[in-house]
Design a protein around this motif. Structure first.
Motif, mmCIF file in Angstrom:
data_model
loop_
_atom_site.group_PDB
_atom_site.id
_atom_site.type_symbol
_atom_site.label_atom_id
_atom_site.label_comp_id
_atom_site.label_asym_id
_atom_site.label_seq_id
_atom_site.Cartn_x
_atom_site.Cartn_y
_atom_site.Cartn_z
ATOM 1 N N VAL A 337 0.790 -1.213 -0.124
ATOM 2 C CA VAL A 337 -0.177 0.041 -0.107
ATOM 3 C C VAL A 337 0.970 1.266 0.093
ATOM 4 N N ILE A 338 0.771 2.058 -1.058
ATOM 5 C CA ILE A 338 1.569 3.222 -1.322
ATOM 6 C C ILE A 338 0.495 4.503 -0.781
ATOM 7 N N ASN A 339 1.391 5.103 0.067
ATOM 8 C CA ASN A 339 0.696 6.453 0.678
ATOM 9 C C ASN A 339 -0.502 6.019 1.703
ATOM 10 N N PRO A 340 -0.011 4.814 2.817
ATOM 11 C CA PRO A 340 -1.235 4.195 3.269
ATOM 12 C C PRO A 340 -1.649 5.093 4.553
ATOM 13 N N LEU A 406 2.938 5.112 9.402
ATOM 14 C CA LEU A 406 3.472 4.032 8.551
ATOM 15 C C LEU A 406 4.473 4.485 7.512
ATOM 16 N N GLY A 407 4.951 5.712 7.454
ATOM 17 C CA GLY A 407 5.697 6.219 6.358
ATOM 18 C C GLY A 407 4.667 6.181 5.094
ATOM 19 N N LEU A 408 5.583 5.771 3.936
ATOM 20 C CA LEU A 408 4.937 6.168 2.855
ATOM 21 C C LEU A 408 4.572 4.760 1.952
ATOM 22 N N VAL A 409 4.760 3.610 2.441
ATOM 23 C CA VAL A 409 4.638 2.310 2.092
ATOM 24 C C VAL A 409 4.368 1.268 3.234
ATOM 25 N N GLN A 463 10.780 1.085 -9.949
ATOM 26 C CA GLN A 463 11.029 2.416 -9.654
ATOM 27 C C GLN A 463 10.226 3.390 -10.112
ATOM 28 N N GLY A 464 9.892 3.195 -11.467
ATOM 29 C CA GLY A 464 8.943 4.259 -12.214
ATOM 30 C C GLY A 464 7.599 3.870 -11.815
ATOM 31 N N LEU A 465 7.292 2.544 -11.694
ATOM 32 C CA LEU A 465 5.937 2.093 -11.246
ATOM 33 C C LEU A 465 5.419 2.661 -9.855
ATOM 34 N N PHE A 466 6.547 2.619 -9.130
ATOM 35 C CA PHE A 466 6.324 2.655 -7.435
ATOM 36 C C PHE A 466 6.097 4.527 -7.352
ATOM 37 N N HIS A 467 7.194 5.136 -8.042
ATOM 38 C CA HIS A 467 7.044 6.759 -7.883
ATOM 39 C C HIS A 467 5.788 7.432 -8.532
ATOM 40 N N HIS A 474 -2.427 9.722 -3.051
ATOM 41 C CA HIS A 474 -3.400 9.039 -2.742
ATOM 42 C C HIS A 474 -3.089 7.484 -2.087
ATOM 43 N N GLU A 475 -3.710 6.942 -1.408
ATOM 44 C CA GLU A 475 -3.594 5.679 -0.826
ATOM 45 C C GLU A 475 -3.944 4.731 -2.282
ATOM 46 N N THR A 476 -2.918 4.032 -2.472
ATOM 47 C CA THR A 476 -2.766 2.917 -3.650
ATOM 48 C C THR A 476 -2.517 1.649 -3.417
#
Length: 530
Positions: A337-340, A406-409, A463-467, A474-476
């Motif tokens: 979860v990115i931007n949790p 939780l930070g950013l991920v 790296q590109g997908l993550f950023h 937004h939470e993704t």
């Protein structure tokens, strides 16, 4: 060696005694069948096994010599694996074989051999103990094989090959076994010698304490033989390597922490290895060609692929308080979860935040108060003082942000313990030697790089997908394909493919409890002379 040879001579005599008995006509061997049925009566697996083979013997027939020999040889070697040898004493079994002069006697020896085989097979393959009965925080069951299936498979196998295959085949187990034998021989020679006197030893120092330190390092294999009485560059390098191997800051200074570790006797280290072998049996061989491995005591998370480490990062684990310790279990990492959003666990909400809100309803302003329908509630409209931990009706949530707990991920392997791996804004803790500060989850020092490695199997541009997901704010949810097994383990003795075994502190005291239970089960440490 003489004891083993004598035992084998007695075994040969026992085999000879069995061989002189006539081959029975099974339909007429009521005494043998009745003895087997009676001896196996309280064991459902053995009862079914012998019934389905019409009480044909597995061990005591004229053609069963290879099975008897394979079993006895395996039982003779049980002590080398740190097993409770009294459970399957080969001398007791040999005596039973020698005494088997009648069909009834053979029936009793037959079932005794089967019981010993099954006990040994289960112990060496999947462990002596039931993990959760010893330490409740070990949330894994030993991967026991069905007993009927086990003995049935053995009855159709090549005996010696089957017995050898019971021994765990993992590289870690093989190296632990070598370390155990090394320590046993070392104990037979008197161990590592005298302890090093207390103090602080630095480069350039001299005196009797430095000589004692030198001798200890030589005995432990960290230095070649030397007559130097000065803390020189060679000794400094040896101390630094010792520190690295024992989870200490490699500053090259032998202070109280380093001396405490260096003075731990070889018997204690042998106990750690025996416990690690038991833990390795519990874990089983099927860990996934690519998996995440978190050793709680080692404060690191690793990604392992085809048996090799491809990524490692420092970690922070649960505090030593009983209700914050990180549990041990295995699961499947399904997504990140990115931007949790941080959904504050209820235990933390009512124990830590509710008292603050009672004193000041605007405390912990970074958190949203949410009702049962998911609506954000105005703090001014709530009388927090009327609630107890049992009646508090709200959830607390922290929206995505750089300061999110939780930070950013976060990396999710959904489980009933609410444990996961995640980023953290509190980076300073990763510089500590001991990193037990969380409520149980595992914080990662390099979460972005960890994410890149996980995503590398499903995209050419991880790296590109993550950023791209990160910069939305937004939470993704990003699914992992394929999913990745995760193993949270606890090892205080860890081998290395090249180099010495690493010995780490027993952070939560779990290994001490396991060793106590192993000792109670009959496991004994031994010194080997010669």
């Amino acid at each position: 060696m003489g004891t083993v040879l004598a035992r084998r001579a007695l075994l040969a005599a026992a085999f000879g005694a069995l061989a002189t008995m006539a081959v029975p006509v099974w339909a007429g061997q009521a005494a043998f069948a009745q003895a087997v049925a009676t001896a196996a009566a309280k064991d459902a697996a053995l009862t079914q096994f012998y019934r389905q083979r019409n009480y044909e013997p597995l061990w005591t027939g004229n053609r069963d010599r290879a099975r008897r020999k394979a079993l006895i040889q395996a039982l003779e070697d049980a002590g080398a694996h740190g097993l409770p040898v009294a459970r399957y004493d080969p001398e007791v079994l040999e005596a039973a074989f020698r005494a088997a002069r009648s069909d009834a006697g053979r029936g009793k020896a037959e079932v005794l051999a089967s019981r010993m085989f099954l006990q040994y097979a289960q112990d060496i393959q999947t462990g002596v103990l039931e993990p959760a009965r010893v330490v409740s925080a070990i949330k894994r069951a030993a991967p026991r094989r069905d007993r009927l299936a086990q003995i049935d498979a053995f009855s159709k196998s090549t005996p010696r090959a089957y017995m050898r295959a019971l021994v765990p085949q993992t590289p870690e187990y093989e190296r632990l076994l070598k370390e155990k034998l090394h320590l046993e021989r070392l104990l037979g020679q008197g161990g590592w010698g005298p302890k090093v006197p207390g103090g602080v030893y630095r480069p350039g120092a001299g005196g009797s304490g430095v000589v004692a330190l030198r001798n200890r390092l030589i005995a432990m294999g960290y230095m070649k033989r030397s007559a130097s009485q000065v803390y020189d560059a060679g000794m400094q390098k040896a101390v630094q390597q010792f520190q690295l191997d024992h989870g200490l800051t490699p500053d090259g200074v032998a202070g109280p922490g380093t001396l405490e570790a260096i003075n731990i006797p070889a018997t204690t280290r042998l106990g750690q290895v025996v416990v690690a072998m038991e833990r390795e049996r519990w874990l089983g061989p099927n860990r996934g060609k690519r998996h995440v491995l978190v050793n709680i005591t080692d404060f690191h998370a690793r990604i392992i692929e085809n048996g090799k480490e491809v990524f490692a990062t420092r970690s922070v684990v649960g505090k030593t308080a009983p209700d914050h310790q990180t549990p041990e279990f295995s699961d499947m990492m399904e997504h990140m979860v990115i931007n949790p959003t941080w959904n504050v666990p209820r235990s933390i909400a009512v124990k830590e935040y509710l008292p603050l809100l009672k004193r000041n309803p605007h405390a912990a302003s970074h958190l949203r108060v949410v009702d049962s329908r998911g609506r954000t509630v105005s703090r001014g409209s709530v009388n927090f003082s009327q609630y107890t931990p049992q009646t508090f009706p709200y959830a607390l949530k922290q929206p995505p942000s750089d300061g999110n707990a939780l930070g950013l991920v976060k990396f999710m392997f959904p489980n009933r313990y609410n444990i996961y791996l995640h980023d953290t804004p509190s980076k300073s803790l990763f510089s500590r030697e001991t990193r037990a500060f969380s409520h149980g989850c595992i914080r990662l020092n390099d979460p972005f790089e960890f994410a890149y490695e996980l995503l590398s199997k499903q995209t050419n541009d991880p790296q590109g997908l993550f950023h791209a997901r990160l910069k939305t704010g937004h939470e993704t949810v990003v699914e992992l394909t394929p999913q990745v097994p995760v193993h949270l383990i606890y090892r205080t003795a860890v081998t290395q493919p090249k180099g010495r075994t690493r010995y780490l502190p027993d952070l939560y005291g779990r290994d001490a409890r396991i060793f106590k239970a192993l000792h109670a089960a009959g496991v004994e440490l031994r010194a080997v002379r010669g």
